[in-house]
Motif scaffolding. Structure first.
Motif, PDB file in Angstrom:
ATOM      1  N   MET A   1      69.501  27.653  15.514  1.00  0.00           N
ATOM      2  CA  MET A   1      69.973  28.506  16.572  1.00  0.00           C
ATOM      3  C   MET A   1      69.947  29.950  16.090  1.00  0.00           C
ATOM      4  N   LYS A   2      69.431  30.823  16.907  1.00  0.00           N
ATOM      5  CA  LYS A   2      69.296  32.217  16.546  1.00  0.00           C
ATOM      6  C   LYS A   2      70.649  32.917  16.590  1.00  0.00           C
ATOM      7  N   LYS A   3      70.941  33.673  15.549  1.00  0.00           N
ATOM      8  CA  LYS A   3      72.193  34.410  15.501  1.00  0.00           C
ATOM      9  C   LYS A   3      72.048  35.694  16.306  1.00  0.00           C
ATOM     10  N   THR A   4      73.070  35.991  17.071  1.00  0.00           N
ATOM     11  CA  THR A   4      73.034  37.169  17.921  1.00  0.00           C
ATOM     12  C   THR A   4      73.273  38.442  17.114  1.00  0.00           C
ATOM     13  N   ARG A   5      72.699  39.519  17.597  1.00  0.00           N
ATOM     14  CA  ARG A   5      72.901  40.804  16.937  1.00  0.00           C
ATOM     15  C   ARG A   5      74.189  41.466  17.377  1.00  0.00           C
ATOM     16  N   TYR A   6      74.740  40.990  18.464  1.00  0.00           N
ATOM     17  CA  TYR A   6      75.904  41.635  19.048  1.00  0.00           C
ATOM     18  C   TYR A   6      77.136  40.750  18.903  1.00  0.00           C
ATOM     19  N   THR A   7      78.265  41.393  18.638  1.00  0.00           N
ATOM     20  CA  THR A   7      79.522  40.665  18.553  1.00  0.00           C
ATOM     21  C   THR A   7      80.052  40.429  19.959  1.00  0.00           C
ATOM     22  N   GLY A  13      82.199  44.495  26.089  1.00  0.00           N
ATOM     23  CA  GLY A  13      82.154  45.916  26.437  1.00  0.00           C
ATOM     24  C   GLY A  13      81.006  46.236  27.383  1.00  0.00           C
ATOM     25  N   ALA A  14      79.853  45.638  27.137  1.00  0.00           N
ATOM     26  CA  ALA A  14      78.696  45.871  28.005  1.00  0.00           C
ATOM     27  C   ALA A  14      78.935  45.299  29.399  1.00  0.00           C
ATOM     28  N   VAL A  15      79.542  44.127  29.467  1.00  0.00           N
ATOM     29  CA  VAL A  15      79.825  43.517  30.773  1.00  0.00           C
ATOM     30  C   VAL A  15      80.846  44.358  31.541  1.00  0.00           C
ATOM     31  N   LYS A  16      81.853  44.854  30.832  1.00  0.00           N
ATOM     32  CA  LYS A  16      82.853  45.703  31.492  1.00  0.00           C
ATOM     33  C   LYS A  16      82.232  47.019  31.956  1.00  0.00           C
ATOM     34  N   CYS A  28      70.506  47.446  29.674  1.00  0.00           N
ATOM     35  CA  CYS A  28      69.550  46.642  28.911  1.00  0.00           C
ATOM     36  C   CYS A  28      68.672  47.517  28.025  1.00  0.00           C
ATOM     37  N   ARG A  29      68.263  48.643  28.543  1.00  0.00           N
ATOM     38  CA  ARG A  29      67.439  49.566  27.764  1.00  0.00           C
ATOM     39  C   ARG A  29      68.246  50.107  26.585  1.00  0.00           C
ATOM     40  N   LYS A  30      69.510  50.441  26.824  1.00  0.00           N
ATOM     41  CA  LYS A  30      70.365  50.992  25.779  1.00  0.00           C
ATOM     42  C   LYS A  30      70.631  49.962  24.678  1.00  0.00           C
ATOM     43  N   LEU A  31      70.838  48.709  25.069  1.00  0.00           N
ATOM     44  CA  LEU A  31      71.146  47.660  24.098  1.00  0.00           C
ATOM     45  C   LEU A  31      69.909  47.007  23.496  1.00  0.00           C
ATOM     46  N   GLY A  32      68.767  47.185  24.152  1.00  0.00           N
ATOM     47  CA  GLY A  32      67.537  46.577  23.650  1.00  0.00           C
ATOM     48  C   GLY A  32      67.464  45.088  23.949  1.00  0.00           C
ATOM     49  N   SER A  34      66.894  41.924  27.231  1.00  0.00           N
ATOM     50  CA  SER A  34      66.281  41.690  28.543  1.00  0.00           C
ATOM     51  C   SER A  34      67.378  41.553  29.595  1.00  0.00           C
ATOM     52  N   SER A  35      66.979  41.686  30.839  1.00  0.00           N
ATOM     53  CA  SER A  35      67.966  41.545  31.913  1.00  0.00           C
ATOM     54  C   SER A  35      68.468  40.104  32.003  1.00  0.00           C
ATOM     55  N   GLY A  36      67.606  39.146  31.665  1.00  0.00           N
ATOM     56  CA  GLY A  36      68.026  37.743  31.650  1.00  0.00           C
ATOM     57  C   GLY A  36      69.141  37.502  30.647  1.00  0.00           C
ATOM     58  N   THR A  37      69.010  38.110  29.477  1.00  0.00           N
ATOM     59  CA  THR A  37      70.053  37.998  28.463  1.00  0.00           C
ATOM     60  C   THR A  37      71.355  38.591  28.976  1.00  0.00           C
ATOM     61  N   PHE A  38      71.260  39.748  29.618  1.00  0.00           N
ATOM     62  CA  PHE A  38      72.469  40.375  30.134  1.00  0.00           C
ATOM     63  C   PHE A  38      73.139  39.493  31.177  1.00  0.00           C
ATOM     64  N   TYR A  39      72.367  38.889  32.070  1.00  0.00           N
ATOM     65  CA  TYR A  39      72.963  38.042  33.098  1.00  0.00           C
ATOM     66  C   TYR A  39      73.559  36.770  32.502  1.00  0.00           C
ATOM     67  N   ASN A  40      72.975  36.269  31.413  1.00  0.00           N
ATOM     68  CA  ASN A  40      73.586  35.139  30.701  1.00  0.00           C
ATOM     69  C   ASN A  40      74.929  35.546  30.109  1.00  0.00           C
ATOM     70  N   TRP A  41      74.965  36.740  29.508  1.00  0.00           N
ATOM     71  CA  TRP A  41      76.220  37.258  28.979  1.00  0.00           C
ATOM     72  C   TRP A  41      77.247  37.389  30.081  1.00  0.00           C
ATOM     73  N   ARG A  42      76.823  37.928  31.214  1.00  0.00           N
ATOM     74  CA  ARG A  42      77.751  38.162  32.315  1.00  0.00           C
ATOM     75  C   ARG A  42      78.326  36.846  32.831  1.00  0.00           C
ATOM     76  N   SER A  43      77.482  35.811  32.900  1.00  0.00           N
ATOM     77  CA  SER A  43      77.986  34.524  33.377  1.00  0.00           C
ATOM     78  C   SER A  43      78.979  33.911  32.398  1.00  0.00           C
ATOM     79  N   LYS A  44      78.811  34.183  31.110  1.00  0.00           N
ATOM     80  CA  LYS A  44      79.694  33.597  30.115  1.00  0.00           C
ATOM     81  C   LYS A  44      80.954  34.426  29.882  1.00  0.00           C
ATOM     82  N   TYR A  45      80.828  35.752  29.859  1.00  0.00           N
ATOM     83  CA  TYR A  45      81.931  36.611  29.445  1.00  0.00           C
ATOM     84  C   TYR A  45      82.574  37.419  30.566  1.00  0.00           C
TER      85      TYR A  45
END
Length: 88
Positions: A1-7, A13-16, A28-32, A34-45
């Motif tokens: 499993m790939k380790k995430t770069r972000y805590t 903080g990004a979701v808020k 997404c551009r600021k964090l580097g 994809s939008s899919g990753t961001f939406y996965n984060w949003r659904s989880k956090y």
């Protein structure tokens, strides 16, 4: 499993920041990411605070340990039934 770069703190903080009105593409551009990753984060956090996320992670690890213990005990019981049921 790939380790995430972000805590978890950074992810929350990004979701808020998005909930406060920031554009997803800009985040997404600021964090580097994809939008899919961001939406996965949003659904989880979404709606979580940092301390709640830490507690959730602790509960998940404890749950996994308990599942392993239960599986070991059930395997042990099955082995004992098999040994006792055999005719000598």
């Amino acid at each position: 499993m790939k380790k995430t770069r972000y805590t978890e703190e950074q992810i929350i903080g990004a979701v808020k920041e998005h909930e406060a009105g920031a554009n997803v593409d800009d985040l997404c551009r600021k964090l580097g990411i994809s939008s899919g990753t961001f939406y996965n984060w949003r659904s989880k956090y979404a709606g979580l605070e940092v301390n709640e996320a830490k507690r959730l992670r602790e509960l998940e690890t404890e749950n996994n340990k308990l599942k392993k213990l239960l599986a070991d005990k059930l395997l042990e019981v099955e082995a004992m039934k098999e040994v006792l049921s055999k005719k000598w």
